[in-house]
Design an enzyme around this catalytic site. Structure first.
Site, PDB file in Angstrom:
ATOM      1  N   HIS A 138       0.870  -1.154   0.162  1.00 38.04           N
ATOM      2  CA  HIS A 138      -0.104   0.019  -0.076  1.00 38.04           C
ATOM      3  C   HIS A 138       0.759   1.128   0.079  1.00 38.04           C
ATOM      4  CE1 HIS A 138      -2.692   2.960   1.881  1.00 38.04           C
ATOM      5  NE2 HIS A 138      -3.827   2.165   1.348  1.00 38.04           N
ATOM      6  N   ASP A 215       2.981  -4.730   8.089  1.00 37.05           N
ATOM      7  CA  ASP A 215       1.707  -3.942   7.676  1.00 37.05           C
ATOM      8  C   ASP A 215       0.542  -4.845   7.914  1.00 37.05           C
ATOM      9  OD1 ASP A 215      -0.567  -2.907   6.811  1.00 37.05           O
ATOM     10  OD2 ASP A 215       0.296  -1.825   5.077  1.00 37.05           O
ATOM     11  N   GLN A 218      -4.777  -5.314   6.744  1.00 35.99           N
ATOM     12  CA  GLN A 218      -5.663  -6.237   6.096  1.00 35.99           C
ATOM     13  C   GLN A 218      -5.616  -7.694   6.566  1.00 35.99           C
ATOM     14  OE1 GLN A 218      -8.035  -4.809   4.377  1.00 35.99           O
ATOM     15  NE2 GLN A 218      -7.240  -3.148   3.753  1.00 35.99           N
ATOM     16  N   LYS A 241     -10.603  -0.805  10.243  1.00 35.13           N
ATOM     17  CA  LYS A 241     -10.985  -2.176   9.477  1.00 35.13           C
ATOM     18  C   LYS A 241     -11.266  -3.351  10.280  1.00 35.13           C
ATOM     19  CE  LYS A 241      -7.606  -0.378   6.383  1.00 35.13           C
ATOM     20  NZ  LYS A 241      -8.138   0.222   5.189  1.00 35.13           N
ATOM     21  N   CYS A 379      -4.992   2.737  -3.697  1.00 33.67           N
ATOM     22  CA  CYS A 379      -3.528   2.983  -3.012  1.00 33.67           C
ATOM     23  C   CYS A 379      -2.450   1.989  -3.245  1.00 33.67           C
ATOM     24  CB  CYS A 379      -3.857   3.321  -1.553  1.00 33.67           C
ATOM     25  SG  CYS A 379      -4.970   4.756  -1.139  1.00 33.67           S
TER      26      CYS A 379
HETATM   27  N1  C6P Z   1      -6.265   0.424   2.881  1.00 32.66           N
HETATM   28  C1  C6P Z   1      -8.450   0.141   1.223  1.00 32.66           C
HETATM   29  O1  C6P Z   1      -9.327   0.295   0.736  1.00 32.66           O
HETATM   30  P1  C6P Z   1      -5.121   3.743   7.328  1.00 32.66           P
HETATM   31  O2  C6P Z   1      -5.681   4.464   6.257  1.00 32.66           O
HETATM   32  O3  C6P Z   1      -4.028   4.054   7.793  1.00 32.66           O
HETATM   33  O4  C6P Z   1      -6.172   3.193   8.255  1.00 32.66           O
HETATM   34  O5  C6P Z   1      -4.659   2.213   6.404  1.00 32.66           O
HETATM   35  C2  C6P Z   1      -3.629   2.436   5.518  1.00 32.66           C
HETATM   36  C3  C6P Z   1      -3.397   1.005   4.782  1.00 32.66           C
HETATM   37  C4  C6P Z   1      -2.383   0.709   5.135  1.00 32.66           C
HETATM   38  N2  C6P Z   1      -1.917  -0.809   4.560  1.00 32.66           N
HETATM   39  C5  C6P Z   1      -2.877  -1.587   3.890  1.00 32.66           C
HETATM   40  C6  C6P Z   1      -2.643  -2.786   3.504  1.00 32.66           C
HETATM   41  C7  C6P Z   1      -4.083  -0.999   3.606  1.00 32.66           C
HETATM   42  O6  C6P Z   1      -5.092  -1.796   3.048  1.00 32.66           O
HETATM   43  C8  C6P Z   1      -4.447   0.430   4.294  1.00 32.66           C
HETATM   44  C9  C6P Z   1      -5.875   1.142   3.833  1.00 32.66           C
HETATM   45  C10 C6P Z   1      -7.981   1.112   2.209  1.00 32.66           C
HETATM   46  O7  C6P Z   1      -7.420  -0.628   1.038  1.00 32.66           O
HETATM   47  C11 C6P Z   1      -7.780   2.379   2.143  1.00 32.66           C
HETATM   48  S1  C6P Z   1      -6.902   2.817   0.854  1.00 32.66           S
END
Ligand code: C6P
Length: 421
Positions: A138, A215, A218, A241, A379
């Site tokens: 991401h 990370d 997910q 999430k 992203c």
């Molecule tokens: N992905 C998606 O629709 P935040 O925004 O900080 O809560 O998470 C960022 C982030 C970091 N790593 C991974 C693997 C992610 O999937 C995400 C967030 C969302 O896929 C929003 S782009």
């Protein structure tokens, strides 16, 4: 998900099936119509809905407690502090960490990764150091390291993914060497659903005396995560999430590392003693938590994690695997659909494109049918480049989704094909 299998596979031995009707009744947002259709919410990788337990806990905290933490001697402040620290301990247990002081509250995964980039990498790394990451990251796990590169001269090495969307582990092993300071990768890809072998990646990092950052944005909602078992040095995730509030998440960091690191931001709460000549810093975790934190968010997240634990992460994974298998099989049966991301081990994400139809158009038609998916680059523009597309349609599943909803997804996709072809 292991292989495609039949649409409804029996749950694996040892995992009790979820009572999905009962679970759905806990999520008020699911019970609504959109454009006159029953909502089928398949955008859980972007954000998941909240159960009553979380909604009620947040409301109750704001209604009856609502005091600042660690600052007051009065009853409400002490009650707020207790609830806030209890949530930290719940998060510790949820991640399998040893010590609650290894859990740092952040706004989410993005801030957790930026914290490591700023408080460790930017200060420790130089032109002789390398950061190894993968092609499926991401942007939150790419851009902070590019900034570290700009500021320190450290180099980035990108490990490719194969045509199934799996990280090439041999290439990862080859990329890591004496100059590697950090190996960082997603536990689960938000664009493709690939589950990465973070145990092996951590071992490869440690064999080269490098650190490992995972990370987990997910992964945490979908599977058992044990940071001690993985062995990683840092693990980041977001509350929203995993059925919790937005604006709250956490960084797990190994105690010795966090102790050596400089603070991330400066202000109240992170100090031990301040004079105009000199300031000394607080112990963990306060050193990394300058300013008034998201207290209500932390309390809500604690309840969200308890909710997940109560339903059983193995059962959740088994159920979501069945839903993912069913969705994959249904969409694979449609000629015009191409599924991107076909790795052996996947979790809860199904990315696809439809021949000659822009994903945004597909998303709009699906929305009219009540089916909420995400269309875009998620992203993860390097992943899109790898597959030669600008965007994909992405259905992503949570514990409350059903095999029947995958039928609604497939029907809506057929409807989109009929309109645009
Ligand atoms: N992905 C998606 O629709 P935040 O925004 O900080 O809560 O998470 C960022 C982030 C970091 N790593 C991974 C693997 C992610 O999937 C995400 C967030 C969302 O896929 C929003 S782009």
């Amino acid at each position: 998900m292991s292989g495609s299998g039949s649409v409804v596979e029996p749950p694996p031995p040892g995992s009790s099936p979820l009572d999905v009707d009962e679970i759905r009744a806990e999520f008020p947002a699911l019970d609504q119509q959109v454009h006159g259709r029953d909502l089928v919410y398949l955008d859980n990788a972007a954000t998941a809905h909240k159960p009553n337990r979380v909604i009620d806990a947040v409301r109750e905290h704001d209604r009856a407690t609502n005091a600042n933490v660690h600052r007051g001697v009065h009853a409400l402040s002490q009650r707020a502090t207790d609830a806030f620290e209890e949530a930290r301990d719940t998060t510790r247990a949820f991640l399998g960490a040893e010590d609650p002081e290894e859990i740092i509250w952040t706004r989410g995964t993005t801030e957790a990764i930026n914290l490591v980039a700023d408080a460790w990498a930017r200060r420790e790394l130089g032109p002789d150091d390398e950061i190894v990451l993968t092609e499926l990251e991401h942007h939150s796990n790419i851009v902070p390291w590019q900034r570290v590169r700009e500021e320190t001269g450290a180099r980035l090495r990108v490990v490719p993914i194969d045509d199934d969307g799996a990280v090439e582990m041999d290439a990862l092993e080859d990329a890591v060497g004496p100059d590697t300071a950090l190996v960082t990768l997603a536990h689960v890809s938000n664009a493709l659903g690939t589950v990465n072998d973070v145990h092996a990646a951590t071992e490869i990092a440690h064999d080269a005396d490098a650190l490992a950052l995972v990370d987990g944005a997910q992964a945490v909602p979908h599977m058992d995560v044990d940071v001690q078992d993985i062995g990683c040095d840092f693990y980041a995730f977001s509350g929203h999430k995993v059925y919790g509030p937005t604006g709250i998440g956490a960084l797990y960091g190994r105690r010795e590392l966090l102790e050596e690191m400089q603070p991330y931001q400066a202000g109240g709460e992170m100090i031990r003693q301040v004079t105009f000549e000199e300031t000394t810093y607080a112990c963990l975790p306060a050193k990394f938590e300058a300013g008034t934190p998201n207290i209500t968010g932390a309390v809500g997240l604690g309840h969200a994690l308890d909710f997940v634990t109560d339903h059983g992460r193995d059962s959740i994974r088994a159920h979501e695997d069945r839903v993912l298998s069913a969705a994959t099989e249904r969409l694979a049966a449609i000629d015009e659909v191409e599924i991107l991301g076909t790795a052996e081990d996947k979790a809860s994400v199904l990315s696809f494109v439809i021949e000659d139809v822009h994903p945004h158009d597909v998303g709009t038609v699906l929305d009219r049918e009540g089916v909420a998916i995400r269309a875009g680059h998620h992203c993860t523009q390097p992943v899109m480049d790898k597959f030669g597309v600008a965007a994909t349609c992405r259905a992503s599943f949570a514990m409350y989704n059903t095999v029947e909803e995958t039928e609604a997804l497939a029907d809506a996709v057929r409807e989109a094909i009929e309109i645009f072809h």
